[in-house]
Enzyme design. Structure first.
Site, mmCIF file in Angstrom:
data_model
loop_
_atom_site.group_PDB
_atom_site.id
_atom_site.type_symbol
_atom_site.label_atom_id
_atom_site.label_comp_id
_atom_site.label_asym_id
_atom_site.label_seq_id
_atom_site.Cartn_x
_atom_site.Cartn_y
_atom_site.Cartn_z
ATOM 1 N N HIS A 1 0.819 -1.228 0.000
ATOM 2 C CA HIS A 1 0.000 0.000 0.000
ATOM 3 C C HIS A 1 0.851 1.276 0.000
ATOM 4 O O HIS A 1 0.311 2.364 -0.195
ATOM 5 C CB HIS A 1 -0.931 0.037 1.217
ATOM 6 C CG HIS A 1 -2.015 -0.995 1.184
ATOM 7 N ND1 HIS A 1 -2.857 -1.146 0.099
ATOM 8 C CD2 HIS A 1 -2.380 -1.951 2.089
ATOM 9 C CE1 HIS A 1 -3.703 -2.139 0.351
ATOM 10 N NE2 HIS A 1 -3.428 -2.652 1.538
ATOM 11 N N ASP B 1 -2.880 -10.449 -2.582
ATOM 12 C CA ASP B 1 -3.448 -9.934 -1.336
ATOM 13 C C ASP B 1 -4.880 -9.483 -1.646
ATOM 14 O O ASP B 1 -5.163 -9.016 -2.748
ATOM 15 C CB ASP B 1 -2.606 -8.751 -0.847
ATOM 16 C CG ASP B 1 -3.006 -8.269 0.532
ATOM 17 O OD1 ASP B 1 -2.285 -8.588 1.494
ATOM 18 O OD2 ASP B 1 -4.035 -7.561 0.644
ATOM 19 N N HIS C 1 -6.453 -7.015 -0.733
ATOM 20 C CA HIS C 1 -6.550 -5.567 -0.945
ATOM 21 C C HIS C 1 -5.732 -5.189 -2.184
ATOM 22 O O HIS C 1 -4.670 -5.771 -2.432
ATOM 23 C CB HIS C 1 -6.011 -4.817 0.278
ATOM 24 C CG HIS C 1 -6.727 -5.166 1.546
ATOM 25 N ND1 HIS C 1 -6.239 -6.103 2.430
ATOM 26 C CD2 HIS C 1 -7.908 -4.727 2.042
ATOM 27 C CE1 HIS C 1 -7.101 -6.210 3.448
ATOM 28 N NE2 HIS C 1 -8.111 -5.394 3.230
ATOM 29 N N ASP D 1 -4.925 -12.703 3.071
ATOM 30 C CA ASP D 1 -6.158 -12.208 3.681
ATOM 31 C C ASP D 1 -7.394 -12.451 2.816
ATOM 32 O O ASP D 1 -8.494 -12.058 3.186
ATOM 33 C CB ASP D 1 -6.041 -10.728 4.074
ATOM 34 C CG ASP D 1 -5.309 -9.896 3.062
ATOM 35 O OD1 ASP D 1 -5.042 -10.403 1.948
ATOM 36 O OD2 ASP D 1 -4.990 -8.728 3.357
#
Ligand SMILES: [Zn+2]
Length: 311
Positions: free
Chosen positions: A127, A164, A166, A248
């Site tokens: 991120h 991931d 996200h 995740d």
């Protein structure tokens, strides 16, 4: 396959507030899973700490200084950098060790010391944008690893695959107008950080986003991989594959609802290894990103690493 794993006890020393999902227990849980005899063939090494200069492979110096200013001097203190991103006294050293492990992993696959390498580090990195720490991430470790491979070994085409749950907004930001790096991401949408639409393709079409809706499940995940990620990889013919390996998307994870199972990570790893075999001399470097349910993380990371070892 010769598979290495980089770890370091310092990774437990990046501290976040009580109840924060990105916590040291994540690595403790993975470590317990790695005690299984299946992993006795894994070459486990201590991740070295990178120099601060390494950060500037993917970020302007100002971003390094900005993070350094947030690191508290007192042992007990935890500073909030932004909404959910924190720094404790050793966070700079910890993040530099995650970077050092990733760079050493690139060195290993480029010099033939290992076919593939997993770096069990924290904090995650995908991120972190060029000039912004966010989403638990201080520096973009996978981007730095890609730049390191290009700078030191003259690797022409690096592919980064990010599964991931996200979207890897930071990696997309850093490589938006760089045709030498292919960035492919599967992620739940809508979900934090709210980027990653299919239409976001980069200045040269080398950003490939495959958003998945809530409750997508294994079939839709594998279909997205087969219809978007794998064709892009075949067209790009990477010399090196880096994985932003977050776990995740597992059904147990509290932060998302894609509902994958451990076997999906085994499957996706196998598909990427086929691409690496065809184009990249088997070279795969995988970096731990998210994964916040201790059991789900241990199960899926364990299956991922097993697959790396088996080929
Ligand atoms: Zn994540």
């Amino acid at each position: 396959m010769t598979t290495r794993l980089y770890e370091n006890p310092i990774f437990l020393e990046h501290r976040t507030p009580p109840g924060h999902p990105e916590r040291p227990d994540r690595l403790r849980s993975l470590n317990i899973a790695l005690e299984h005899p299946n992993f006795s063939g894994l070459e486990r090494k201590e991740a070295p700490q990178a120099n601060e200069d390494a950060v500037t492979l993917a970020h302007p110096e100002e971003h390094l200084f900005a993070v350094m200013r947030e690191v508290p001097e007192e042992d007990e203190r935890i500073n909030q950098i932004e909404a959910d991103t924190y720094a404790s006294q050793k966070s700079l050293q910890v993040a530099l060790t995650a970077i050092g492990g990733a760079m050493a992993a690139v060195d290993d696959v480029m010099t033939g010391k290992a076919d593939n390498v997993f770096v069990a580090g924290r904090p995650p990195g995908h991120h972190a944008e060029k000039t912004r720490a966010m989403g638990f991430c201080l520096f973009n470790t996978v981007a730095i690893a890609a730049r390191h491979a290009q700078k030191v070994y003259g690797v022409e085409r690096v592919a980064i695959v990010d599964w991931d749950v996200h979207h890897g907004n930071g990696t997309q930001d850093i490589f938006w107008d760089d045709p030498s790096v292919l960035f492919c991401s599967t992620h739940q949408m809508p979900l934090y950080p709210w980027t990653g639409k299919k239409e976001e393709a980069g200045a040269h079409g080398t950003i490939v986003n495959a958003p998945l809706s809530e409750n997508a499940g294994s079939d839709h995940f594998r279909e997205a991989f087969k219809s978007r990620v794998l064709p892009a990889l075949h067209d790009f013919a990477p010399d090196l594959i880096l994985i932003s390996a977050g776990f995740d998307a597992h059904h147990r994870d509290p932060l998302a609802q894609i509902n994958l199972v451990g076997e999906d990570f085994d499957w996706a790893t196998g598909r990427l290894m086929e691409v690496a075999d065809r184009f990249a001399g088997n070279r795969v470097v995988s970096l731990l990103e998210g994964g916040y349910d201790l059991e789900g993380l241990a199960e899926s990371a364990g299956m991922h690493i097993s697959r790396l070892m088996k080929g």
